[in-house]
Design a protein around this motif. Sequence first.
Motif, short mmCIF file in Angstrom:
data_model
loop_
_atom_site.label_atom_id
_atom_site.label_comp_id
_atom_site.label_asym_id
_atom_site.label_seq_id
_atom_site.Cartn_x
_atom_site.Cartn_y
_atom_site.Cartn_z
N VAL A 1 10.42 -0.07 3.31
CA VAL A 1 9.49 0.29 2.24
C VAL A 1 8.63 1.48 2.65
N VAL A 2 8.07 1.42 3.84
CA VAL A 2 7.21 2.53 4.30
C VAL A 2 8.03 3.80 4.47
N ASP A 3 9.23 3.67 5.00
CA ASP A 3 10.10 4.83 5.21
C ASP A 3 10.48 5.48 3.87
N ARG A 4 10.88 4.67 2.90
CA ARG A 4 11.21 5.22 1.58
C ARG A 4 9.99 5.87 0.92
N SER A 5 8.84 5.23 1.07
CA SER A 5 7.62 5.75 0.46
C SER A 5 7.28 7.11 1.04
N LEU A 6 7.44 7.24 2.35
CA LEU A 6 7.19 8.54 2.99
C LEU A 6 8.17 9.58 2.47
N GLN A 7 9.43 9.18 2.29
CA GLN A 7 10.45 10.10 1.79
C GLN A 7 10.12 10.57 0.38
N ILE A 8 9.67 9.67 -0.46
CA ILE A 8 9.30 10.02 -1.83
C ILE A 8 8.16 11.04 -1.82
N MET B 1 14.74 4.32 -5.05
CA MET B 1 13.91 3.97 -3.89
C MET B 1 12.72 3.12 -4.29
N ILE B 2 12.11 3.43 -5.44
CA ILE B 2 10.99 2.61 -5.92
C ILE B 2 11.46 1.19 -6.22
N ALA B 3 12.62 1.08 -6.86
CA ALA B 3 13.16 -0.24 -7.18
C ALA B 3 13.50 -1.03 -5.92
N GLY C 1 7.51 13.21 0.50
CA GLY C 1 7.90 14.47 1.11
C GLY C 1 6.92 14.96 2.15
N SER C 2 6.55 16.24 2.06
CA SER C 2 5.66 16.82 3.06
C SER C 2 4.29 16.15 3.06
N LEU C 3 3.83 15.67 1.90
CA LEU C 3 2.57 14.94 1.85
C LEU C 3 2.64 13.68 2.71
N GLY C 4 3.78 12.99 2.66
CA GLY C 4 3.94 11.77 3.44
C GLY C 4 3.90 12.01 4.94
N ILE C 5 4.43 13.14 5.37
CA ILE C 5 4.44 13.47 6.79
C ILE C 5 3.06 13.94 7.25
N SER C 6 2.30 14.49 6.34
CA SER C 6 0.99 15.05 6.69
C SER C 6 -0.01 13.94 6.99
N GLY C 7 -1.17 14.38 7.48
CA GLY C 7 -2.25 13.44 7.71
C GLY C 7 -3.14 13.25 6.50
N ASP C 8 -2.80 13.86 5.36
CA ASP C 8 -3.62 13.73 4.17
C ASP C 8 -3.54 12.34 3.55
N VAL C 9 -2.43 11.64 3.79
CA VAL C 9 -2.33 10.22 3.48
C VAL C 9 -1.92 9.50 4.76
N LEU C 10 -2.04 8.20 4.79
CA LEU C 10 -1.81 7.46 6.03
C LEU C 10 -0.39 6.96 6.20
N LEU C 11 0.55 7.45 5.41
CA LEU C 11 1.92 6.93 5.48
C LEU C 11 2.54 7.12 6.86
N ARG D 1 0.84 -1.20 0.00
CA ARG D 1 0.00 0.00 0.00
C ARG D 1 0.88 1.25 0.00
N ALA D 2 1.90 1.26 0.84
CA ALA D 2 2.81 2.41 0.90
C ALA D 2 3.51 2.61 -0.44
N GLN D 3 3.96 1.54 -1.04
CA GLN D 3 4.61 1.63 -2.35
C GLN D 3 3.64 2.19 -3.40
#
Length: 401
Positions: free
Chosen positions: A342-349, A296-298, A351-361, A268-270
């Motif tokens: 995987v989840v950590d890289r996905s959050l990094q990709i 990171m995706i690979a 960026g600020s969206l990943g840290i926010s509550g707009d997605v569940l990463l 899901r994170a990927q």
Amino acid sequence: MPVDFDHGPVVDDLTRRTAEFVRTVVMPEEERFGGVAARGGDAMRARLQQAAKDAGIFAPHVPALYGGHGLDMRGRAPVFEEAGYSLFGPLALNIAAPDEGNMHLLEVIATAGQKERYLRPLATGAMRSCFAMTEPAPGAGSDPTALTTRAVKDAGGWRIDGRKWFISGADGAGYAICMARTSGEPGQRGGATMFLVDAGNPGMKIVRHIETLDESLYGGHCEVLFDGCMVAHEAVLGEVDKGFDYAQVRLGPARTTHCMRWLGIARRAQDIAVARAADRRLFGSRLAELGMAQAMIADNEIDIAASRGLIMQACWELDQGRSGAQSTAIAKTFTAEAVWRVVDRSLQICGSLGISGDVLLSRFLREVRPFRIYDGPSETHRWAIARRVVRRHHDSRPDAP
């Protein structure tokens, strides 16, 4: 004998229907409550489980006798992974910890009467349970032989005294499977017994909820006190002093099914990260066209594929009736760390969206981190894996004593 990766049409169909159900029914509830189970309460659990029953995908792991599909470990792998695509998916299908592991344990060890009283309502979702083994230091944790909780036999049954903590799902559970020492001293192997303790027993009290990183598990993680807890002789699960042996019946498969479920969250994170990278434009191109993002995706794909392969190897060994101690330890250690990556890289990709509550990463990141400790920390598994390798080398020497 080769490992067979062909699941067959029945499992393939159940996997497909589970994936559709999770995306259309479960994920809206997960989004509504931010992945925190307590916010939804029992009404949410009942609603999701009834929907899973209506969809014909409920309890894929238990025998048809108890309303399930009776899948073996290999068959469970893709279904559990699809259920794990949402934090609430395992709850909906009644394959969440600790209940899923307790169902397996009861199926193997319980008497016919105990199965009707404890396994059937658990399998149908009418009741939840918990597994009470872990204790505050210096008691049982990574080293279960440090068990300090005592059970003493008397004319009316057994008296249990001890303190447990980090007992997952304890709040609201219909009963606990409590591990207590019936012989020997802490640090000695053997001498443990499992007891079935009904909720409402005046000698079993929930002291508190422990605040933790993860909040998606229904019933939380609790500290539980057994103080003069009296149970009947019929409350013994299996044989007296065989509790540590029975724990292995539960732990190997439970570690592996944990891996299946968390692999779903890694996927899901990927998927979230790839969708973001495909659309986000910066520095004159799409993020997905930049080399560092591609790496990171690979790496995420590699971690997901490697985890799935190790899980299937462990499942195959368990289905063959082997102990699976080494393969489940390897799968658990690698997958727990790979899912975090995987989840950590996905959050990094993202960026600020990943840290926010707009997605569940960010919620996923908090949820997956404890898996490197639950069911044995990575360090304990590595120690055990290495010991087995060295022992195998020693035993293969012609001059070995």
